[in-house]
Design a protein around this motif. Structure first.
Motif, PDB file in Angstrom:
ATOM      1  N   GLU A 177       0.832  -1.211   0.000  1.00  0.00           N
ATOM      2  CA  GLU A 177       0.000   0.000   0.000  1.00  0.00           C
ATOM      3  C   GLU A 177       0.862   1.255   0.000  1.00  0.00           C
ATOM      4  OE1 GLU A 177      -2.952  -0.048   3.111  1.00  0.00           O
ATOM      5  OE2 GLU A 177      -3.478  -2.130   2.645  1.00  0.00           O
ATOM      6  N   ILE A 196       3.922   1.719  -1.158  1.00  0.00           N
ATOM      7  CA  ILE A 196       4.666   1.980  -2.399  1.00  0.00           C
ATOM      8  C   ILE A 196       3.797   1.875  -3.644  1.00  0.00           C
ATOM      9  CG2 ILE A 196       6.819   1.242  -1.303  1.00  0.00           C
ATOM     10  CD1 ILE A 196       6.717  -1.307  -3.007  1.00  0.00           C
ATOM     11  N   GLY A 197       2.530   1.496  -3.488  1.00  0.00           N
ATOM     12  CA  GLY A 197       1.626   1.427  -4.625  1.00  0.00           C
ATOM     13  C   GLY A 197       1.946   0.288  -5.582  1.00  0.00           C
ATOM     14  N   PHE A 198       2.368  -0.845  -5.029  1.00  0.00           N
ATOM     15  CA  PHE A 198       2.743  -1.996  -5.867  1.00  0.00           C
ATOM     16  C   PHE A 198       2.380  -3.265  -5.117  1.00  0.00           C
ATOM     17  CE2 PHE A 198       6.129  -4.985  -7.452  1.00  0.00           C
ATOM     18  CZ  PHE A 198       5.678  -5.056  -8.759  1.00  0.00           C
ATOM     19  N   ARG A 199       1.453  -4.025  -5.663  1.00  0.00           N
ATOM     20  CA  ARG A 199       0.939  -5.202  -4.959  1.00  0.00           C
ATOM     21  C   ARG A 199       1.678  -6.498  -5.273  1.00  0.00           C
ATOM     22  NH1 ARG A 199      -2.734  -3.386  -2.005  1.00  0.00           N
ATOM     23  NH2 ARG A 199      -4.224  -1.806  -2.591  1.00  0.00           N
ATOM     24  N   LEU A 247       9.245   4.741  -1.604  1.00  0.00           N
ATOM     25  CA  LEU A 247       8.120   5.358  -0.900  1.00  0.00           C
ATOM     26  C   LEU A 247       7.838   4.718   0.464  1.00  0.00           C
ATOM     27  CD1 LEU A 247       5.665   5.914  -3.892  1.00  0.00           C
ATOM     28  CD2 LEU A 247       7.232   7.553  -2.820  1.00  0.00           C
ATOM     29  N   ASN A 248       8.601   3.709   0.838  1.00  0.00           N
ATOM     30  CA  ASN A 248       8.451   3.091   2.155  1.00  0.00           C
ATOM     31  C   ASN A 248       9.310   3.897   3.136  1.00  0.00           C
ATOM     32  OD1 ASN A 248       8.299   1.553   4.450  1.00  0.00           O
ATOM     33  ND2 ASN A 248       8.674  -0.400   3.424  1.00  0.00           N
ATOM     34  N   VAL A 305       7.445   2.467  -9.663  1.00  0.00           N
ATOM     35  CA  VAL A 305       7.867   1.801  -8.432  1.00  0.00           C
ATOM     36  C   VAL A 305       9.392   1.710  -8.424  1.00  0.00           C
ATOM     37  CG1 VAL A 305       7.714  -0.272  -7.008  1.00  0.00           C
ATOM     38  CG2 VAL A 305       5.743   0.456  -8.371  1.00  0.00           C
TER      39      VAL A 305
END
Length: 156
Positions: free
Chosen positions: A31, A33-36, A120-121, A145
């Protein structure tokens, strides 16, 4: 007092606890970093039980797994921290710091420690900087990412 021990990935209960912790922790990172499609989220229990990494877990007084770190010596003298995870119920209690300090202490002969995290973490970026890691480049692993690579001299 928290206890840190090497985890036995041949024990089904240990693998189940670790897999559950991993999914809770990495879903939150996904969530952030916007990458699942973070690799640990794609991993099955069976895949985890066959991992070549060494895992160390931090347990509380009730023997609940609060956090874990995985390491791998990818070349002589260089130890990569391949996974760092803390259960959301145990955030902000110094668990990740304790796990890092454990690795530094028990693998003090290493020339270098290496770790990567999503740009982004911010909690992870802050943690690694606090423990002497310095950025050593970055790479885009998916559109938008970015992972930051960090290293820390083992001979501090």
């Amino acid at each position: 007092m928290n206890t840190i021990i090497k985890l036995n990935l041949q024990d089904d209960n240990t693998v189940n606890e670790l897999w559950s912790l991993q999914h809770k922790a990495y879903r939150l990172e996904a969530e952030l970093i916007g990458f699942r499609e973070i690799p640990p989220l794609m991993e099955t229990r069976e895949m985890l039980s066959h991992s070549k990494e060494d895992f160390y877990g931090c347990f509380d007084e009730e023997e609940e797994l609060m956090g874990a770190i995985a390491i791998e010596e990818e070349s002589p003298g260089k130890l990569t921290i391949t996974r760092m995870m803390v259960g959301p119920d145990f955030f902000r209690r110094g668990i990740a710091s304790r796990l890092l300090e454990y690795v530094f202490e028990h693998f003090s002969g290493m020339e270098q420690f290496i770790v990567s995290t999503g740009k982004l973490n911010l909690p992870a970026v802050s943690l690694y900087r606090k423990h002497g890691f310095v950025p050593n480049g970055s790479q885009e692993v998916a559109p938008g990412v970015e992972l930051i690579d960090f290293y820390r001299s083992g001979l501090l």
